[in-house]
Design a protein around this motif. Structure first.
Motif, PDB file in Angstrom:
ATOM      1  N   PHE A  11      -0.068   3.835  -6.353  1.00 38.50           N
ATOM      2  CA  PHE A  11       0.833   2.932  -5.661  1.00 38.50           C
ATOM      3  C   PHE A  11       0.950   3.403  -4.206  1.00 38.50           C
ATOM      4  CE2 PHE A  11       1.348   0.641  -9.185  1.00 38.50           C
ATOM      5  CZ  PHE A  11       2.603   0.420  -9.738  1.00 38.50           C
ATOM      6  N   PRO A  12       1.525   2.600  -3.314  1.00 38.37           N
ATOM      7  CA  PRO A  12       1.728   3.061  -1.947  1.00 38.37           C
ATOM      8  C   PRO A  12       2.516   4.370  -1.920  1.00 38.37           C
ATOM      9  CG  PRO A  12       2.193   0.725  -2.111  1.00 38.37           C
ATOM     10  CD  PRO A  12       1.993   1.218  -3.511  1.00 38.37           C
ATOM     11  N   PRO A  13       2.226   5.238  -0.952  1.00 38.28           N
ATOM     12  CA  PRO A  13       2.917   6.535  -0.904  1.00 38.28           C
ATOM     13  C   PRO A  13       4.405   6.373  -0.686  1.00 38.28           C
ATOM     14  CG  PRO A  13       1.706   6.138   1.130  1.00 38.28           C
ATOM     15  CD  PRO A  13       1.312   5.055   0.160  1.00 38.28           C
ATOM     16  N   THR A  14       5.172   7.249  -1.317  1.00 39.24           N
ATOM     17  CA  THR A  14       6.621   7.236  -1.153  1.00 39.24           C
ATOM     18  C   THR A  14       7.028   8.367  -0.220  1.00 39.24           C
ATOM     19  OG1 THR A  14       6.859   8.629  -3.102  1.00 39.24           O
ATOM     20  CG2 THR A  14       6.997   6.258  -3.434  1.00 39.24           C
ATOM     21  N   ARG A  15       8.289   8.371   0.185  1.00 36.27           N
ATOM     22  CA  ARG A  15       8.788   9.363   1.133  1.00 36.27           C
ATOM     23  C   ARG A  15       9.222  10.610   0.376  1.00 36.27           C
ATOM     24  NH1 ARG A  15      13.356   6.087   3.809  1.00 36.27           N
ATOM     25  NH2 ARG A  15      13.383   5.140   1.756  1.00 36.27           N
ATOM     26  N   PHE A  16       8.283  11.252  -0.282  1.00 40.83           N
ATOM     27  CA  PHE A  16       8.565  12.432  -1.102  1.00 40.83           C
ATOM     28  C   PHE A  16       7.804  13.591  -0.495  1.00 40.83           C
ATOM     29  CE2 PHE A  16       8.448  15.251  -4.725  1.00 40.83           C
ATOM     30  CZ  PHE A  16       9.645  15.007  -5.360  1.00 40.83           C
ATOM     31  N   THR A  17       8.485  14.420   0.305  1.00 38.23           N
ATOM     32  CA  THR A  17       7.810  15.457   1.059  1.00 38.23           C
ATOM     33  C   THR A  17       8.482  16.802   0.804  1.00 38.23           C
ATOM     34  OG1 THR A  17       9.192  14.906   2.958  1.00 38.23           O
ATOM     35  CG2 THR A  17       7.025  13.879   2.845  1.00 38.23           C
ATOM     36  N   GLN A  99      -0.198  -3.059 -13.564  1.00 40.72           N
ATOM     37  CA  GLN A  99       0.154  -2.220 -12.422  1.00 40.72           C
ATOM     38  C   GLN A  99       0.347  -3.075 -11.171  1.00 40.72           C
ATOM     39  OE1 GLN A  99      -2.918   0.176 -10.399  1.00 40.72           O
ATOM     40  NE2 GLN A  99      -1.660   1.977 -10.874  1.00 40.72           N
ATOM     41  N   HIS A 100      -0.583  -3.988 -10.938  1.00 42.60           N
ATOM     42  CA  HIS A 100      -0.515  -4.830  -9.746  1.00 42.60           C
ATOM     43  C   HIS A 100       0.717  -5.731  -9.783  1.00 42.60           C
ATOM     44  CE1 HIS A 100      -1.539  -8.256  -7.124  1.00 42.60           C
ATOM     45  NE2 HIS A 100      -2.198  -7.357  -6.412  1.00 42.60           N
ATOM     46  N   GLN A 101       1.003  -6.308 -10.937  1.00 46.93           N
ATOM     47  CA  GLN A 101       2.147  -7.216 -11.020  1.00 46.93           C
ATOM     48  C   GLN A 101       3.469  -6.467 -10.934  1.00 46.93           C
ATOM     49  OE1 GLN A 101       1.128 -10.478 -11.129  1.00 46.93           O
ATOM     50  NE2 GLN A 101       3.233 -10.819 -10.431  1.00 46.93           N
ATOM     51  N   TRP A 102       3.502  -5.283 -11.498  1.00 50.31           N
ATOM     52  CA  TRP A 102       4.698  -4.451 -11.402  1.00 50.31           C
ATOM     53  C   TRP A 102       5.011  -4.139  -9.938  1.00 50.31           C
ATOM     54  CZ3 TRP A 102       5.304   0.428 -15.022  1.00 50.31           C
ATOM     55  CH2 TRP A 102       6.632   0.857 -15.000  1.00 50.31           C
ATOM     56  N   LEU A 103       3.982  -3.769  -9.200  1.00 51.30           N
ATOM     57  CA  LEU A 103       4.162  -3.488  -7.784  1.00 51.30           C
ATOM     58  C   LEU A 103       4.612  -4.742  -7.033  1.00 51.30           C
ATOM     59  CD1 LEU A 103       3.912  -1.645  -5.327  1.00 51.30           C
ATOM     60  CD2 LEU A 103       1.472  -2.197  -5.248  1.00 51.30           C
ATOM     61  N   SER A 104       4.007  -5.866  -7.355  1.00 45.37           N
ATOM     62  CA  SER A 104       4.385  -7.128  -6.709  1.00 45.37           C
ATOM     63  C   SER A 104       5.848  -7.474  -6.998  1.00 45.37           C
ATOM     64  CB  SER A 104       3.470  -8.256  -7.187  1.00 45.37           C
ATOM     65  OG  SER A 104       3.847  -9.485  -6.637  1.00 45.37           O
ATOM     66  N   TRP A 105       6.286  -7.256  -8.240  1.00 45.02           N
ATOM     67  CA  TRP A 105       7.672  -7.526  -8.612  1.00 45.02           C
ATOM     68  C   TRP A 105       8.637  -6.667  -7.786  1.00 45.02           C
ATOM     69  CZ3 TRP A 105      11.194  -4.175 -11.112  1.00 45.02           C
ATOM     70  CH2 TRP A 105      12.375  -4.770 -11.558  1.00 45.02           C
ATOM     71  N   LEU A 106       8.282  -5.376  -7.603  1.00 51.40           N
ATOM     72  CA  LEU A 106       9.135  -4.488  -6.825  1.00 51.40           C
ATOM     73  C   LEU A 106       9.164  -4.877  -5.354  1.00 51.40           C
ATOM     74  CD1 LEU A 106       8.546  -0.837  -8.096  1.00 51.40           C
ATOM     75  CD2 LEU A 106      10.726  -2.008  -7.859  1.00 51.40           C
ATOM     76  N   GLU A 107       8.003  -5.162  -4.790  1.00 50.52           N
ATOM     77  CA  GLU A 107       7.927  -5.464  -3.362  1.00 50.52           C
ATOM     78  C   GLU A 107       8.696  -6.732  -3.016  1.00 50.52           C
ATOM     79  OE1 GLU A 107       3.740  -5.547  -2.645  1.00 50.52           O
ATOM     80  OE2 GLU A 107       3.679  -3.448  -2.000  1.00 50.52           O
ATOM     81  N   GLN A 108       8.716  -7.705  -3.929  1.00 50.15           N
ATOM     82  CA  GLN A 108       9.360  -8.988  -3.661  1.00 50.15           C
ATOM     83  C   GLN A 108      10.809  -9.031  -4.143  1.00 50.15           C
ATOM     84  OE1 GLN A 108       6.823 -11.994  -5.369  1.00 50.15           O
ATOM     85  NE2 GLN A 108       4.996 -11.145  -4.396  1.00 50.15           N
ATOM     86  N   ARG A 116      14.580   0.533  -3.316  1.00 51.36           N
ATOM     87  CA  ARG A 116      13.231   0.105  -3.670  1.00 51.36           C
ATOM     88  C   ARG A 116      12.274   1.296  -3.672  1.00 51.36           C
ATOM     89  NH1 ARG A 116      12.238  -3.214   0.242  1.00 51.36           N
ATOM     90  NH2 ARG A 116      13.121  -5.055  -0.801  1.00 51.36           N
ATOM     91  N   ASP A 117      12.425   2.196  -2.693  1.00 50.53           N
ATOM     92  CA  ASP A 117      11.551   3.368  -2.648  1.00 50.53           C
ATOM     93  C   ASP A 117      11.792   4.284  -3.841  1.00 50.53           C
ATOM     94  OD1 ASP A 117      10.217   2.597  -0.404  1.00 50.53           O
ATOM     95  OD2 ASP A 117      11.362   3.839   0.976  1.00 50.53           O
ATOM     96  N   LEU A 122       9.593   6.098  -9.243  1.00 49.68           N
ATOM     97  CA  LEU A 122       9.614   6.171 -10.699  1.00 49.68           C
ATOM     98  C   LEU A 122       8.553   5.259 -11.301  1.00 49.68           C
ATOM     99  CD1 LEU A 122      10.947   7.316 -13.205  1.00 49.68           C
ATOM    100  CD2 LEU A 122      12.599   5.442 -13.122  1.00 49.68           C
ATOM    101  N   ALA A 123       8.399   4.045 -10.749  1.00 51.07           N
ATOM    102  CA  ALA A 123       7.387   3.125 -11.252  1.00 51.07           C
ATOM    103  C   ALA A 123       5.988   3.721 -11.103  1.00 51.07           C
ATOM    104  CB  ALA A 123       7.474   1.789 -10.518  1.00 51.07           C
ATOM    105  N   THR A 124       5.774   4.425 -10.002  1.00 51.03           N
ATOM    106  CA  THR A 124       4.480   5.072  -9.788  1.00 51.03           C
ATOM    107  C   THR A 124       4.214   6.115 -10.861  1.00 51.03           C
ATOM    108  OG1 THR A 124       4.676   4.738  -7.404  1.00 51.03           O
ATOM    109  CG2 THR A 124       3.099   6.392  -8.139  1.00 51.03           C
ATOM    110  N   GLN A 125       5.212   6.954 -11.133  1.00 46.96           N
ATOM    111  CA  GLN A 125       5.040   7.991 -12.148  1.00 46.96           C
ATOM    112  C   GLN A 125       4.774   7.376 -13.524  1.00 46.96           C
ATOM    113  OE1 GLN A 125       4.736  11.033 -11.099  1.00 46.96           O
ATOM    114  NE2 GLN A 125       5.358  10.438  -9.034  1.00 46.96           N
ATOM    115  N   LEU A 126       5.520   6.314 -13.866  1.00 50.46           N
ATOM    116  CA  LEU A 126       5.320   5.654 -15.154  1.00 50.46           C
ATOM    117  C   LEU A 126       3.944   5.019 -15.235  1.00 50.46           C
ATOM    118  CD1 LEU A 126       8.838   4.002 -15.632  1.00 50.46           C
ATOM    119  CD2 LEU A 126       7.899   5.957 -16.877  1.00 50.46           C
TER     120      LEU A 126
END
Length: 561
Positions: A11-17, A99-108, A116-117, A122-126
């Protein structure tokens, strides 16, 4: 017929540094994010229904044999069975469609950006965890099971039971690497041992050496031998072969009794090490090099020396993937709030230390498809031992942070004290980096997930003196372990440091090869004239104690003295 769309392995990178890893991640934060995901579906029923219908349509097309997504060079699905076998191909396409639809659901969704981030993390890990490549039906696993008559699964279960207390799959085989035998083998001698560190003086590899020595300061959370993995990767040997006198700090692995060690404790110990280098080399100055938190430590040391009128003892300073400006992002990070900061402080003070294994687990979950799931498949489903990897061995040989230093690092990320004069006090002296007029050379990694290169760039701009900044096409560790000869290595550089990070990147020039030779040319200009190399290590004031790699590097995490 629709053109197949690429599906990213991640998934797109998250702000986890690094800041999140220093603070830690509480179970309540993950449960809250899971609640966000579940609750959002109820709060936006029409949005959820539309995405559900879209996914149903995609799954119907998948069942008819259509290929909706490609995986590129994703190693999880490199086996031809995923693409040639009708059942496996449909399984893979169904996973990618979900995976693609899950991401689309979150982004929209209408979730606030920060929520959202957090949900995306969590969605990425799952999503990674539910990959069909992680199941016993992985074609590689099925083949191995048949070839071994089921013995591979039995071996995997035994290894899983062994690793469960650690909480992570084993990333390196046991007993393959041994310090002083096939790691950290460069000849040297411990010439100083105080409560905080050992100082190693490396034996010369040339007949002549430059007069001004180099003192290398590793991060406090890792062992020093990332700079001396083996002859081909050894930064230490590279420097020695270029006629540089090299000294290395080896930090003690603190326990509960050292809970009050703070940044000033490390700066005082480092000041003693620097004085030893000057005495042993009969030199007035020392070149400093710090990596990651070691860079913060040498900056604090120079700020202290400037305040007491001794900055002239430093000839130059090199910062590798180091943060001095801790403003990582214009917006808050994923799971950082006042309550979390205070909870992290209480936890480390109760324990006396921050266990390096806690941070190692969080760093691994920042890149699960590299550091978690490949080893899950290899160790437990295929029943194999992980392949030898010296960098991963070093990465797992981490240490502890004393509670006081951990608390100071939390405040460092919270208040960004080095960004303003006097914001940080070390050994009773205020630090003003703009008055640290030592020439500096900074290196950052474009793909660094721990120290974002934009923050490292802003850190370089805090310093006084003549500044150089290089951006390497690597991650956090590979930016350091970057010997000449790598066919894909390159770096970016320009003389201008007055622009914002993205502008700097746009106007910089790209050069092929490792940054080591470029830096060496700069260092030699600060290393003084050539002179006959010293035949023996130590002197009357700093006698030889033990051969390298010394004693402190052998202290393991299990020792909580």
């Amino acid at each position: 017929m629709h053109e197949p769309r690429p599906a990213s392995a991640d998934f797109p990178p998250t702000r986890f540094t690094a800041r999140q890893a220093i603070i830690g991640l509480r179970g309540r934060d993950l449960r809250s994010s899971l609640g966000l995901l579940l609750g959002q579906g109820l709060r936006q029923p029409l949005h959820t229904l539309r995405n559900g219908l879209a996914l149903t349509g995609k799954l119907a097309r998948v069942l008819r044999g259509e290929t909706l997504h490609t995986v590129g060079d994703d190693p999880r699905f490199a086996d031809p069975t995923w693409h040639d076998n009708p059942v496996y191909r449909r399984t893979l396409q169904a996973y990618l469609a979900c995976q693609h639809q899950w991401l689309s659901w979150l982004e929209q969704s209408n979730l606030p950006s920060d929520d959202r981030d957090r949900a995306l993390f969590l969605a990425t890990q799952l999503s990674h965890a539910l990959s069909p490549s992680n199941s016993p039906l992985n074609p590689l696993v099925v083949k191995e099971c048949f070839d071994t008559g089921g013995a591979s699964l039995l071996r995997g279960l035994r290894q899983l039971a062994h690793d469960l207390p650690r909480g992570l799959p084993n990333q390196v085989p046991a007993d393959v690497f041994q310090l002083g035998v096939n790691l950290a083998t460069t000849a040297g001698t411990v010439v100083l041992r105080n409560e905080v560190l050992e100082l190693i003086q490396y034996h010369p590899m040339t007949e002549q050496q430059h007069a001004v020595p180099l003192l290398i300061v590793p991060p406090q959370l890792n062992k020093f031998y990332i700079f001396d993995l083996n002859a081909k990767k050894s930064f230490v040997q590279y420097c020695l072969k270029q006629g540089i006198q090299v000294f290395m700090v080896s930090w003690r692995n603190p326990g509960r009794a050292q809970r009050e060690w703070g940044l000033s404790s490390y700066v005082q110990a480092l000041e003693e090490a620097m004085d030893a280098c000057r005495s042993l080399c009969a030199a007035e100055q020392v070149n400093l090099l710090g990596a990651c938190a070691g860079g913060l430590t040498i900056a604090a040391l120079q700020g202290y020396l400037q305040a007491v009128g001794r900055l002239g003892q430093v000839a130059s300073a090199t910062y590798l993937v180091s943060l001095l400006d801790s403003q990582l992002d214009a917006t808050p990070l994923l799971f950082v709030d006042e309550e979390g900061l205070e909870a992290a402080k209480r936890h480390s003070y109760q324990q006396g230390v921050l266990d390096g294994r806690e941070m190692a687990r969080l760093f691994a979950w920042m890149r699960p498809n590299e550091l978690i799931w490949p080893f899950w498949v290899n160790n437990y489903l295929l029943g194999r031992q992980p392949p030898p990897n010296d960098i991963l061995y070093w990465n797992n040989d981490n240490t502890r942070l004393p509670a006081a230093l951990h608390g100071e690092l939390l405040d460092f990320f919270k208040f960004n004290p080095l960004a303003r004069p006097g914001g940080l006090e070390v050994c009773g002296q205020p630090v003003d980096l703009s008055q640290v007029t030592v020439d500096s050379f900074s290196v950052a990694g474009r793909n660094d997930h721990i120290t974002p290169w934009q923050a490292a760039y802003r850190s370089a701009r805090l310093l006084g003196g003549q500044r150089r900044f290089l951006l390497v096409n690597s991650g956090h560790v590979q930016s350091i372990v970057n010997p000449p000869g790598h066919p894909r290595a390159h770096y970016q550089e320009t003389d201008r440091l007055d622009a914002e990070p993205q502008t700097w990147q746009a106007i910089s020039q790209t050069h092929a090869g490792s940054w080591w030779p470029r830096w060496m040319e700069w260092l030699q200009a600060h290393a003084g004239p050539l002179q006959a190399a010293h035949d023996t290590a130590g002197n009357d004031d700093y006698p030889a104690l033990d051969p390298a790699p010394g004693r402190y590097v052998h202290q393991r995490l299990e020792t909580h003295a």
